[in-house]
Design a protein around this motif. Structure first.
Motif, PDB file in Angstrom:
ATOM      1  N   ILE A 279       7.031  21.741  12.751  1.00 49.36           N
ATOM      2  CA  ILE A 279       7.647  22.177  11.485  1.00 49.36           C
ATOM      3  C   ILE A 279       8.854  23.063  11.765  1.00 49.36           C
ATOM      4  O   ILE A 279       9.911  22.925  11.136  1.00 49.36           O
ATOM      5  CB  ILE A 279       6.621  22.926  10.609  1.00 49.36           C
ATOM      6  N   VAL A 298      10.356  21.690   1.789  1.00 48.58           N
ATOM      7  CA  VAL A 298       9.271  21.452   2.739  1.00 48.58           C
ATOM      8  C   VAL A 298       7.996  21.233   1.936  1.00 48.58           C
ATOM      9  O   VAL A 298       7.640  22.056   1.075  1.00 48.58           O
ATOM     10  CB  VAL A 298       9.092  22.651   3.705  1.00 48.58           C
ATOM     11  N   TYR A 299       7.302  20.142   2.226  1.00 52.79           N
ATOM     12  CA  TYR A 299       6.095  19.820   1.468  1.00 52.79           C
ATOM     13  C   TYR A 299       5.187  18.924   2.300  1.00 52.79           C
ATOM     14  O   TYR A 299       5.571  18.415   3.357  1.00 52.79           O
ATOM     15  CB  TYR A 299       6.453  19.119   0.154  1.00 52.79           C
ATOM     16  N   TYR A 300       3.963  18.738   1.821  1.00 50.37           N
ATOM     17  CA  TYR A 300       3.047  17.799   2.484  1.00 50.37           C
ATOM     18  C   TYR A 300       2.237  17.053   1.440  1.00 50.37           C
ATOM     19  O   TYR A 300       2.127  17.470   0.278  1.00 50.37           O
ATOM     20  CB  TYR A 300       2.143  18.516   3.495  1.00 50.37           C
ATOM     21  N   ARG A 308       0.834  13.966   5.664  1.00 51.38           N
ATOM     22  CA  ARG A 308       2.229  13.826   6.080  1.00 51.38           C
ATOM     23  C   ARG A 308       2.978  15.095   5.671  1.00 51.38           C
ATOM     24  O   ARG A 308       3.035  15.437   4.484  1.00 51.38           O
ATOM     25  CB  ARG A 308       2.889  12.605   5.451  1.00 51.38           C
ATOM     26  N   ILE A 309       3.538  15.795   6.675  1.00 52.39           N
ATOM     27  CA  ILE A 309       4.308  17.008   6.424  1.00 52.39           C
ATOM     28  C   ILE A 309       5.780  16.636   6.493  1.00 52.39           C
ATOM     29  O   ILE A 309       6.227  16.033   7.485  1.00 52.39           O
ATOM     30  CB  ILE A 309       3.978  18.114   7.453  1.00 52.39           C
ATOM     31  N   CYS A 310       6.545  16.976   5.444  1.00 50.13           N
ATOM     32  CA  CYS A 310       7.934  16.531   5.334  1.00 50.13           C
ATOM     33  C   CYS A 310       8.895  17.709   5.220  1.00 50.13           C
ATOM     34  O   CYS A 310       8.597  18.714   4.575  1.00 50.13           O
ATOM     35  CB  CYS A 310       8.110  15.656   4.092  1.00 50.13           C
ATOM     36  N   GLN A 312      12.754  17.877   3.957  1.00 51.87           N
ATOM     37  CA  GLN A 312      13.822  17.072   3.352  1.00 51.87           C
ATOM     38  C   GLN A 312      15.065  17.930   3.155  1.00 51.87           C
ATOM     39  O   GLN A 312      15.008  19.001   2.553  1.00 51.87           O
ATOM     40  CB  GLN A 312      13.356  16.500   2.006  1.00 51.87           C
ATOM     41  N   VAL A 371      15.043  12.960   5.718  1.00 54.11           N
ATOM     42  CA  VAL A 371      13.663  13.428   5.596  1.00 54.11           C
ATOM     43  C   VAL A 371      12.993  13.237   6.950  1.00 54.11           C
ATOM     44  O   VAL A 371      12.765  12.101   7.384  1.00 54.11           O
ATOM     45  CB  VAL A 371      12.870  12.655   4.518  1.00 54.11           C
ATOM     46  N   SER A 373       9.590  13.783   9.027  1.00 49.91           N
ATOM     47  CA  SER A 373       8.179  13.985   8.703  1.00 49.91           C
ATOM     48  C   SER A 373       7.295  13.638   9.899  1.00 49.91           C
ATOM     49  O   SER A 373       7.738  12.974  10.832  1.00 49.91           O
ATOM     50  CB  SER A 373       7.780  13.130   7.497  1.00 49.91           C
ATOM     51  N   THR A 375       2.875  12.840  10.808  1.00 51.02           N
ATOM     52  CA  THR A 375       1.516  12.667  10.295  1.00 51.02           C
ATOM     53  C   THR A 375       0.506  13.303  11.246  1.00 51.02           C
ATOM     54  O   THR A 375       0.711  13.312  12.466  1.00 51.02           O
ATOM     55  CB  THR A 375       1.183  11.176  10.114  1.00 51.02           C
TER      56      THR A 375
END
Length: 383
Positions: A279, A298-300, A308-310, A312, A371, A373, A375
């Protein structure tokens, strides 16, 4: 053909020893004269048992072994030689008057590298001997180069580790001092030029510290000294904390970095430190390649048995021809503020994601943003 001739010309025949084994004295003498004239070292034996003893004592590079002998046959001798670690790798050319296909098959089954049918002529003898000697020479080269490569890799890994260890601690101190300096002074108190220099030094110290941290982890990962410590990790306890670390850096570049709280909180089964590293690298890259007054989210989310942690961004994006190789090249890139990146962080991210049972991904459109990401397997529900 030219390549073989060139390689053959580089072989010093006097460096190679050939063991001749035959119970007929005249055959031994003939072979000895022919091979000595060809500059090979030669030793001899007159039976199978003597061959086994000589093979251990003389350590020949090639054995010319008669099949029909009074004590034990050449085939039985070969079986014994191939079972002994000291002699098992010595190539064998059988000397035989036999031309029955079943005898040839048996010879290869017990370890023959080639056959020389009696009576033989000098040209055929030298050709078959040289063919085996070339293979021995090539194997020596491969073994030597492999050892040199191992030493080079070992020295490289030691160098990386020493650099990362010895520089990381003082760099952390410099980074802390510069962070403090930038926070307590202003352009009004020290002047625009001095503040700009402090700000630049602060950003570069952050990047250098991150690079050293990645380098240390990459070296440990590649040398097998970095173990994955699996544990149940609540992503809502990890992701916001990493985002907060980069808030100040993003604000200094007038970037709106925000954590988007999920509708469903997820717990993964993975290495906590490796998740944070991925991250951190993704956010660091997003800040580098996002212009002022743009945003980063930043989101999951859940995807089957994975989270899945993204990260963007709405920055410069990645050219289509670079997307597929972005995790592999490790090439130098430059951010919107001139920040220099080695690409090592992205390689490390993919390595860490795969070590934890997931993978790393990127979707990007040049001029619009990217993006990044990864997993990670979700914690399995208790039965």
């Amino acid at each position: 053909m030219e390549l073989n001739e060139s390689f053959e010309s580089q072989i010093n025949r006097s460096d190679y020893k050939i063991l001749i084994v035959d119970d007929v004295v005249s055959n031994v003498l003939l072979l000895k004269i022919l091979l000595t004239n060809e500059k090979f070292q030669v030793c001899t034996a007159n039976c199978g048992n003597a061959c086994i003893e000589q093979a251990k004592n003389e350590k020949p590079d090639l054995i010319l072994l008669d099949v029909m002998m009074p004590d034990i046959t050449g085939f039985d001798t070969a079986v014994i030689l191939k079972k002994d670690p000291e002699t098992m790798d010595i190539p064998i050319i059988f000397l035989t008057a036999l031309n029955n296909p079943s005898d040839l098959v048996k010879g290869f089954q017990v370890g023959a590298n080639d056959f020389l049918t009696k009576p033989f002529n000098k040209e055929e003898l030298v050709m078959r001997v040289m063919h085996q000697i070339q293979l021995v020479a090539a194997k020596r080269i491969i073994v030597r180069q492999n050892e040199e490569l191992k030493r080079t890799i070992s020295n490289r890994d030691k160098m990386y580790s020493v650099i990362a260890h010895d520089l990381r601690s003082p760099m952390a101190s410099i980074r802390m001092v510069l962070n403090l300096a930038v926070n307590v002074v202003s352009p009004d108190s020290v002047g625009e030029e001095i503040f700009a220099l402090l700000d630049k030094a602060n950003r570069e110290s952050e990047e250098t510290h991150d690079l050293l941290d990645n380098l240390l982890k990459w070296t440990k990962s590649q040398t097998g000294r970095l173990n994955v410590v699996y544990q149940d990790v609540d992503l809502d306890d990890v992701v916001p904390g990493v985002v907060d670390i980069f808030k100040m850096i993003a604000e200094m570049k007038r970037i709106n970095l925000q954590y988007l709280a999920p509708e469903e909180k997820l717990t993964v089964h993975a290495d906590n430190d490796m998740i944070k590293t991925i991250i951190r690298n993704f956010i660091s890259n997003a800040v580098k390649f996002t212009p002022e007054d743009k945003g980063i989210e930043v989101y999951y989310k859940r995807e089957g048995d994975f989270a899945r942690i993204c990260v963007q961004d709405h920055g410069v994006g990645i050219a289509a021809d670079r997307v597929d190789s972005i995790f592999h090249k490790g090439e130098t890139t430059y951010g919107t503020g001139g920040e220099e990146g080695s690409g090592l962080g992205l390689q490390l991210c993919q390595d860490f994601a795969r070590k934890n049972g997931g993978d790393a991904y990127v979707e990007s459109k040049e001029g619009e943003g990217s993006v990044f990401s990864f997993t990670i397997p979700l914690k399995k529900a208790e039965a």
